[in-house]
Every structure is written in C-alpha cells, then in structure tokens.
Scaffold this active site. Sequence first.
Site, PDB file in Angstrom:
ATOM      1  NE  ARG A   1     -34.725  93.693  39.571  1.00  0.00           N
ATOM      2  CZ  ARG A   1     -35.099  94.902  39.177  1.00  0.00           C
ATOM      3  NH1 ARG A   1     -36.190  95.462  39.663  1.00  0.00           N
ATOM      4  NH2 ARG A   1     -34.360  95.564  38.287  1.00  0.00           N
TER       5      ARG A   1
ATOM      6  N   GLY B   1     -42.331 101.492  33.423  1.00  0.00           N
ATOM      7  CA  GLY B   1     -41.284 101.210  32.445  1.00  0.00           C
ATOM      8  C   GLY B   1     -40.579  99.885  32.681  1.00  0.00           C
TER       9      GLY B   1
ATOM     10  CB  SER C   1     -32.493 101.680  31.043  1.00  0.00           C
ATOM     11  OG  SER C   1     -33.118 100.949  32.071  1.00  0.00           O
TER      12      SER C   1
ATOM     13  CB  SER D   1     -29.236 101.819  37.078  1.00  0.00           C
ATOM     14  OG  SER D   1     -29.690 103.129  36.858  1.00  0.00           O
TER      15      SER D   1
ATOM     16  CG  ASP E   1     -35.341 105.075  41.077  1.00  0.00           C
ATOM     17  OD1 ASP E   1     -35.377 105.855  40.100  1.00  0.00           O
ATOM     18  OD2 ASP E   1     -35.665 103.883  40.990  1.00  0.00           O
TER      19      ASP E   1
ATOM     20  CG  ASN F   1     -29.308 107.004  34.635  1.00  0.00           C
ATOM     21  OD1 ASN F   1     -28.722 107.970  35.132  1.00  0.00           O
ATOM     22  ND2 ASN F   1     -29.657 105.940  35.339  1.00  0.00           N
TER      23      ASN F   1
ATOM     24  CE  LYS G   1     -34.291 106.274  35.526  1.00  0.00           C
ATOM     25  NZ  LYS G   1     -34.214 104.810  35.704  1.00  0.00           N
TER      26      LYS G   1
ATOM     27  CE  LYS H   1     -44.330 104.881  36.689  1.00  0.00           C
ATOM     28  NZ  LYS H   1     -43.317 103.905  37.099  1.00  0.00           N
TER      29      LYS H   1
END
Length: 430
Positions: free
Chosen positions: A26, A91, A164, A192, A309, A332, A336, A410
């Site tokens: 972000r 993603g 999502s 989320s 997560d 959800n 993933k 990742k």
Amino acid sequence: MDVIVRPTPTLQGEIGALSSKNYTTRYLLVAALSEGVSTIYHPAHSEDSDAIRRCIADLGAVLTEDEEKIVVQGFGRQPRNVKELNVGNAGAVLRFLMAVAALSPEVTFVNTYPDSLGKRPHDDLIKALGQLGVEVEHNEGRLPITIRGGKPAGGRITVSGAVSSQFLSALLFLTPLLEEDSEITVLDDLKSKVVVGQTLEVLEQAGIVVHAADDYMSFKVPGRQAYKAQSYTVQGDYPGSAAVLAAAAVTGSDVKIHRLAEKSKQGERAIVDVLRMMEVPLTHEDGTVHVQGNGKLKAVEFDGDAATDAVLAMVAAAVFAEGTSRFYNVENLRYKECDRITDYLAELTRAGAKVEERPDEIIVHGQPEGVEGGVTINAHYDHRVIMALTVVGLRARQPLVIKDAHHVAKSYPQYFDHLRALGADVEWVE
C-alpha cells in the site's frame, strides 16, 4: 525446491518480525500515485513486494533503494503508457493495479501462474470498473486481463465484497484521482473487513479524504484529490509471524518475536489472542511477543474472517490441541493462491491430522499426542500452506517433505532461515 521438516521438540531464541507485506504494498502504491518524492522505511522484501516494485517502475515511478529504505518519485495520475504488466503471483498487486490501469489507454496483465493466480476470479472488480466507463477484456474473469481506460469519470459504483475486500481497496485507491466525486456501495457481505481499515489508514496518511460508513459498506470519495509525498515506516508483519508463533506454541519453546505492535490494525494480530485462548503461556509487551510453550493447547472456536492470513497457522496449532476446534466464516480462503480449505485439509489429512471440511468452516479434532507424518505433501504453490504445514511437521513422529516449499518466498523468504535460527530441524532438498 522441497524442504524436509523433522520432529523438533524445542525452539529457543529471538527474531525480528519481517516487515508487513500488506503495508509495504500500500505504501509503494500511494507513493507511486503521488507526484513528489516519498520515502518508505523498512519495506518488506518478498516476491509480492518485488512485483509491485517492478510494476510501478514500469508505470513510470522512479525507485532508489538501500538496506533500510526505498525512495519513490511518483507518477501521480499519469502512469506511463505500457502494453503489459506482470504481477507474478501477487493477487492484491494485480487488483490494485487493475484500478490504476484505468488511468491508462490500454494495459494487459499477463498470466504467468496459470495454476495459482491464473485460477483466481476478478469479476467483481471488472464489473465495478465497467461502471466507471472502463472496458475490460478478460478470460471469464481471470487472467489474462486487458484494461482499456484513459479517463474514468467517477460517480456511483457498486462492488461485491463477498469474495475479497481487495476489489473495494482498489477502488478506494483510484477514485480520489477522478474528476467527479464517487459513491461506493458494497454489495453482499464484506470479507476481510479489517484489511479495509489498513487501506483507509494508509490513504489518510497520504493526505486522501474518504468518508466511510462505520460498517465499511458505503463510502463517499471526493474527486480531484492529490496524493501527498510522505515518509512512511512499515510495521512488523503479523501474518508471517503467525506461523512462527504457532510453531513455538506446539513445541517446548522460549521464543521472542520483536516488532509486533500491540495496537496494529492488522487483523492477524488475533493470533496472539487465539494462542492465549488455547492457554499457551505468552506475554505481549513493548512490541515483543514472548512464547514459553509447553506443547499443551486447548481447542478454540474463532471467526476466521477477522484474521484471514493467520487462520492456517491457527489450524496447524489446533491439530495438537485437546478437544475439537472450529474456525468459521472462512469461505474466502477458497479464493486464494489455492483453495485453502479443500487443498490444505487434504494435505493435513495425509500428514495424519483429523480434520473436517464445511463450505465455510474448518473443524479440527485435536491430537495432543501428535500426528504420524512420514509422507510427502503438496503445498499447492501457496506460501501460507507451506508455513502452516511446517508447523505440523515439527510435531509429527516422522519427517514431512513439503514439495515446492521455495514458494514461501512469495511473502516470507527468510521463513526457514528464521525457524532454523530458533532450532527447527528443517533442510532444503533438490
């Protein structure tokens, strides 16, 4: 590469949490969307964060980096005209940049992970972008995806939150730059939700005004705003640390993890509360979580949507708890890098765990005596699955071989190095 995880009765030592992947992504994005120079201290280094570095550079941002920071000269609302972007298997990066690409004439997102990101659906964002006048060419909602934008207008937008929250976050990053004011209404449930709070926190730090309803189901976003160039400091990462904390909980341990802020907006900080509910001896003070595990845990019930997560790590700990644990509201997880319910539970079963699948629940019948192990298991190219299966391997009676475990990079390239530093018996094999 594969990894062998051998039974390890005790873990001991101290590590610093890696930097947050979500915040790094972000901060890099808002820095690119500003027209000045921003500095990001302690950014995460992983395949996902490398993907957004690469893509914002392709779009015209200028990045310089040393050991402690990245300096970003942004491109504002005028990204460079590029034909293709490759987000790898990231993603969130794909979805955020699909929105940013609406400012460009035509950008194609290529499909380099057909068995992972290539299978994930993006229809909800595609429909929302269409309401802004953006033409999207796609493969039944999946990659490859071509965005034909240029001058999206703003206005009234609806977006589903059922799969999502990343689709909503993508719109929240884009709409402040549009000529018209925007009103965003979330349809269905919002998954989320806590991660939307992280997006809003970063937007506020970047000088962007968003009027959000208390339940995050509607937003008013003034147009014609500009992202301010700022300095940002990335906090420690709870999602990655969750697996290390779970590993400490299921073994005899004396483990400290630093850089985990008590008041973080990361929902995955709930791993600390869940381990407490499991009666794991721990303290959390001054940004340090100290686990003095004895391998004894109690079963729990937990709403997994609050900490998406960290759920797989919680499930791994519950494999060894006394009683039956239930993790609900987790549908959800199916959308993933793999289906984190069906695929993960299949591998747990192969390792000897007793688990049950529901459409939106994971049920774990704990085995305090441990599981058998002694098998090779498939992590389905999923970093979270790799980390969680490793936790199980530490308490198995025989070693586990986890295939393609290098995909842990990742989000957490140093994961196995950190476990080894704490005494875990893990070894890479060709």
